[in-house]
Design an enzyme around this catalytic site. Structure first.
Site, short mmCIF file in Angstrom:
data_model
loop_
_atom_site.label_atom_id
_atom_site.label_comp_id
_atom_site.label_asym_id
_atom_site.label_seq_id
_atom_site.Cartn_x
_atom_site.Cartn_y
_atom_site.Cartn_z
N LYS A 1 0.80 -1.23 0.00
CA LYS A 1 0.00 0.00 0.00
C LYS A 1 0.83 1.27 0.00
O LYS A 1 0.46 2.25 -0.67
CB LYS A 1 -0.96 0.01 1.19
CG LYS A 1 -1.90 -1.19 1.25
CD LYS A 1 -2.74 -1.36 -0.01
CE LYS A 1 -3.31 -2.76 -0.08
NZ LYS A 1 -3.83 -3.14 -1.39
N LYS B 1 -3.02 2.02 9.25
CA LYS B 1 -3.31 0.98 8.26
C LYS B 1 -2.12 0.05 8.07
O LYS B 1 -0.96 0.48 8.19
CB LYS B 1 -3.66 1.60 6.90
CG LYS B 1 -4.98 2.34 6.87
CD LYS B 1 -5.34 2.73 5.44
CE LYS B 1 -6.73 3.34 5.39
NZ LYS B 1 -7.15 3.63 4.00
N GLY C 1 -8.84 -4.40 2.58
CA GLY C 1 -10.05 -4.98 3.14
C GLY C 1 -10.27 -4.72 4.62
O GLY C 1 -11.11 -5.36 5.23
N GLY C 2 -9.53 -3.77 5.20
CA GLY C 2 -9.84 -3.34 6.56
C GLY C 2 -9.07 -4.06 7.66
O GLY C 2 -9.15 -3.66 8.81
N LYS D 1 -19.50 -5.81 0.78
CA LYS D 1 -20.46 -5.02 0.01
C LYS D 1 -21.75 -5.81 -0.13
O LYS D 1 -21.73 -7.04 -0.28
CB LYS D 1 -19.91 -4.73 -1.39
CG LYS D 1 -18.69 -3.81 -1.36
CD LYS D 1 -18.01 -3.77 -2.72
CE LYS D 1 -16.70 -2.98 -2.64
NZ LYS D 1 -15.83 -3.26 -3.79
N GLU E 1 -6.96 2.01 -3.11
CA GLU E 1 -6.17 0.87 -3.57
C GLU E 1 -6.67 0.44 -4.93
O GLU E 1 -7.73 0.88 -5.38
CB GLU E 1 -6.21 -0.28 -2.56
CG GLU E 1 -7.57 -0.69 -2.08
CD GLU E 1 -7.50 -1.56 -0.81
OE1 GLU E 1 -7.67 -2.77 -0.95
OE2 GLU E 1 -7.26 -1.03 0.29
N ASN F 1 -7.73 -2.90 -7.20
CA ASN F 1 -8.04 -4.33 -7.21
C ASN F 1 -7.66 -4.88 -8.57
O ASN F 1 -8.22 -4.48 -9.60
CB ASN F 1 -9.52 -4.55 -6.93
CG ASN F 1 -9.90 -4.00 -5.56
OD1 ASN F 1 -9.16 -4.16 -4.60
ND2 ASN F 1 -11.02 -3.33 -5.48
N ARG G 1 -8.11 -7.52 -10.34
CA ARG G 1 -8.89 -8.72 -10.70
C ARG G 1 -10.23 -8.29 -11.26
O ARG G 1 -10.59 -7.12 -11.18
CB ARG G 1 -9.14 -9.54 -9.43
CG ARG G 1 -9.91 -8.71 -8.39
CD ARG G 1 -10.41 -9.51 -7.21
NE ARG G 1 -11.36 -8.73 -6.43
CZ ARG G 1 -11.06 -7.90 -5.44
NH1 ARG G 1 -9.80 -7.70 -5.09
NH2 ARG G 1 -12.01 -7.22 -4.81
N VAL H 1 -16.57 -8.82 -8.08
CA VAL H 1 -17.92 -9.35 -7.91
C VAL H 1 -18.93 -8.44 -8.62
O VAL H 1 -19.83 -8.91 -9.32
CB VAL H 1 -18.28 -9.45 -6.41
CG1 VAL H 1 -19.72 -9.89 -6.22
CG2 VAL H 1 -17.34 -10.39 -5.68
C1 MV4 Z 1 -10.17 4.81 4.95
C2 MV4 Z 1 -11.37 5.29 5.52
C3 MV4 Z 1 -11.40 6.59 5.96
N1 MV4 Z 1 -10.30 7.36 5.85
N2 MV4 Z 1 -9.10 5.63 4.86
C4 MV4 Z 1 -11.45 0.25 4.61
C5 MV4 Z 1 -10.76 -0.88 3.93
C6 MV4 Z 1 -9.69 -0.31 3.10
N3 MV4 Z 1 -9.92 -0.68 1.75
C7 MV4 Z 1 -9.72 1.15 3.31
N4 MV4 Z 1 -10.81 1.43 4.19
C8 MV4 Z 1 -11.06 2.70 4.62
N5 MV4 Z 1 -10.04 3.57 4.50
C9 MV4 Z 1 -9.19 6.85 5.31
N6 MV4 Z 1 -8.10 7.63 5.23
C10 MV4 Z 1 -12.45 4.41 5.60
C11 MV4 Z 1 -12.29 3.11 5.17
C12 MV4 Z 1 -13.45 2.27 5.27
C13 MV4 Z 1 -14.10 1.79 4.13
C14 MV4 Z 1 -13.66 2.06 2.86
C15 MV4 Z 1 -14.30 1.57 1.74
C16 MV4 Z 1 -15.43 0.79 1.91
C17 MV4 Z 1 -15.90 0.51 3.14
C18 MV4 Z 1 -15.25 1.00 4.28
C19 MV4 Z 1 -15.73 0.70 5.54
C20 MV4 Z 1 -15.09 1.18 6.64
C21 MV4 Z 1 -13.95 1.96 6.52
#
Ligand code: MV4
Length: 503
Positions: free
Chosen positions: A117, A159, A165-166, A237, A288, A290, A292, A295
């Protein structure tokens, strides 16, 4: 590259989706299956099928050796990984390339570049793609973290560098909580990814999750607009749509251009997706990529009239994408519902069992991407996605009405699903107004459980009592009248009543 036969290294709906695309491209498709999947639709749809192991994914769909052996045994020239499983493992793409086979996805170097990342953030920034303010390399020590957090302003998000994916993510509201968050994020990241590296980002409050679909061949990189993916729970999702109400044609051009630049920066090929967070003021930030097929790819297919899986096959063969006019214009509105064997009213607990009966929605503007049929077992080995229900309409309100109609037609007996929840969501006025962001379902937990409905309960009780009385008496059922003002005059109703009075 000359390709006649493709190994489909996946299961369920996406495996069937890929088999269909192969056949439309004039290619043969070879399925792989684990023991519990031996009678799945994707196996029967393929031209040949190879058993790759027992139920646990680690010994079947995640086994690089088993997949490569299946490709060799059936003399396939290319492998499609679908989504999940091995689709974003750079080592798998490398192994496929080393075996002289075509990997239906980007070059392994692109997967690697986007998998790290902070490296991805540096490359995106260099390519002029906006990234969330924050660190551009893994943190070295807690003092550095403290300085950066003060500079960014709280709240900040810790992070995992290897993440996605969290996993390994921690929200921090004040400096006192930072050291603990760094430590727990690092240990979770180590466990999940084998890499403890973490970095900091400014936390964005209530953004939307909007992603851009891209397609790249040897000659050009194009985008197919955005998907709105804010309706999610715990990074899963549940519903996606295209276009997003929050994206104007101007913003679409800007985000599309950023996504194309992102793809070009890593020499991307094939289908891919750039995830962005979009804030309330219309600023967007790269999250990020993806690497691939996703879905939710069908909503883009319907709105842009492009078959993304067929394009992936064309591109690996070196034919170039079939899309010639560019830029493409979106037409109408598409919505996808993920039909899962989970109960939203019970903490999304997975349900298992046999599909006793399945009635699939159809009719104008309705697409069913499923991987199950009556008689199939739904177990706990794999994720809970049973099928995707996708609709296309002239605008968002008609697409919503069409989805409600399609959900009314859907019958799944034997395993619990999230069908009723999706119906409540689609019927919600706040959803209808498009007032959504990634926290929508946290705010609207009321949608997870059915509203109290004494009339419905009474109807169910009456229906159950009637069914039981009928069973006991062995009588033929009375055909229901239409209940309207023509009651008693309807010819079908009359015929039914006469029929019921016979013998
Ligand atoms: C974030 C964010 C808020 N601020 N970054 C969640 C997984 C990863 N792909 C990045 N994610 C997030 N990054 C910043 N700087 C909130 C999330 C996030 C989120 C992002 C996309 C879809 C669903 C989410 C659910 C919770 C938090």
């Amino acid at each position: 590259m000359k390709v006649r036969r493709v190994l489909v290294a996946n299961r369920g709906e996406i495996a069937l989706r890929i088999v269909r695309a192969c056949h439309e491209e004039g290619l043969e498709a070879v399925a792989v299956y684990s023991d519990p999947d031996s009678s799945s639709p994707h196996v029967r749809a393929a031209d040949a099928a190879v058993r790759i192991g027992p139920g646990p994914a680690a010994q079947s769909y995640l086994s690089i050796e088993a997949i490569l052996a299946a490709a060799r045994a059936t003399r396939c020239q290319a492998i499609h990984p679908g989504y999940g499983f091995l689709s974003e493992r750079a080592v798998f793409a490398e192994a496929v390339e080393a075996a002289g086979l075509g990997f239906i996805g980007p070059p392994s170097a692109a997967i690697r570049a986007m998998g790290d990342k902070t490296q991805a953030r540096r490359r995106m920034q260099a390519a002029g793609v906006p990234v969330v303010p924050g660190g551009m390399a893994p943190l070295e020590d807690p003092r550095e973290a403290g300085r950066l957090a003060e500079q960014l302003g709280y709240p900040v998000l810790v992070k995992a560098s290897a993440g996605g994916g969290g996993k390994g993510m921690r929200l921090v509201h004040r400096s006192a909580d930072l050291p603990g968050a760094l430590e727990s994020a690092a240990s979770e990241a180590l466990k999940a990814f084998g890499d403890a590296a973490v970095y900091l980002e400014k936390y964005l409050v209530r953004p939307r999750h909007v992603e851009i679909q891209i397609l790249a061949d040897e000659w050009k990189t194009i985008h197919l607009g955005e998907r709105e993916c804010s309706i999610q729970r715990r990074h899963q999702k549940l519903l996606e749509e295209s276009p997003s109400l929050a994206v104007s044609p101007q913003l679409r051009r800007e985000m599309g251009q950023a996504a194309v630049a992102a793809a070009n920066a890593v020499h991307y090929r094939g289908a891919g997706t750039c995830e962005f967070l979009l804030d309330a003021s219309g600023r967007f930030y790269f999250l990020e990529m993806n690497t691939r097929i996703q879905v939710e790819h069908p909503v883009s297919e319907l709105v842009y009239a492009v078959d993304l899986v067929r394009e992936q096959l064309r591109i690996v063969r070196g034919l170039g994408m079939g899309v010639s006019e560019w830029p493409l214009a979106p037409r109408g509105h598409a919505i996808e519902c993920r039909i899962t064997s989970e109960d939203p009213a019970n903490g999304f607990l997975p349900s298992t069992g046999t599909i006793e009966h399945l009635q699939v929605p159809a009719g104008p503007g309705v697409r069913w991407d499923g991987g199950i049929e009556t008689g199939n077992q739904v177990g706990l080995y794999y994720d809970s996605l049973l099928a995707k229900l996708i609709v296309h309409g002239e605008d968002r309100p008609s697409a919503i009405r069409r989805m409600l109609r399609a959900l009314d037609e859907l019958v799944v007996v034997g395993v619990g699903t999230n069908q009723a929840f999706l119906h409540r969501l689609l019927g919600d006025p706040e959803f209808a107004r498009g007032e959504i962001d990634i926290q929508f379902l946290e705010r609207r937990a009321d949608l997870l459980t059915p509203a109290a409905d004494p009339v419905r309960d009474a109807r169910i009780a009456i229906a159950a009592a009637l069914a039981e009385a009928e069973r006991r008496s062995g009588q033929k059922p009375l055909v229901a009248s239409d209940g309207g003002d023509r009651e008693g005059t309807d010819e079908w109703g009359r015929a039914g009543r006469i029929d019921a009075l016979r013998d």
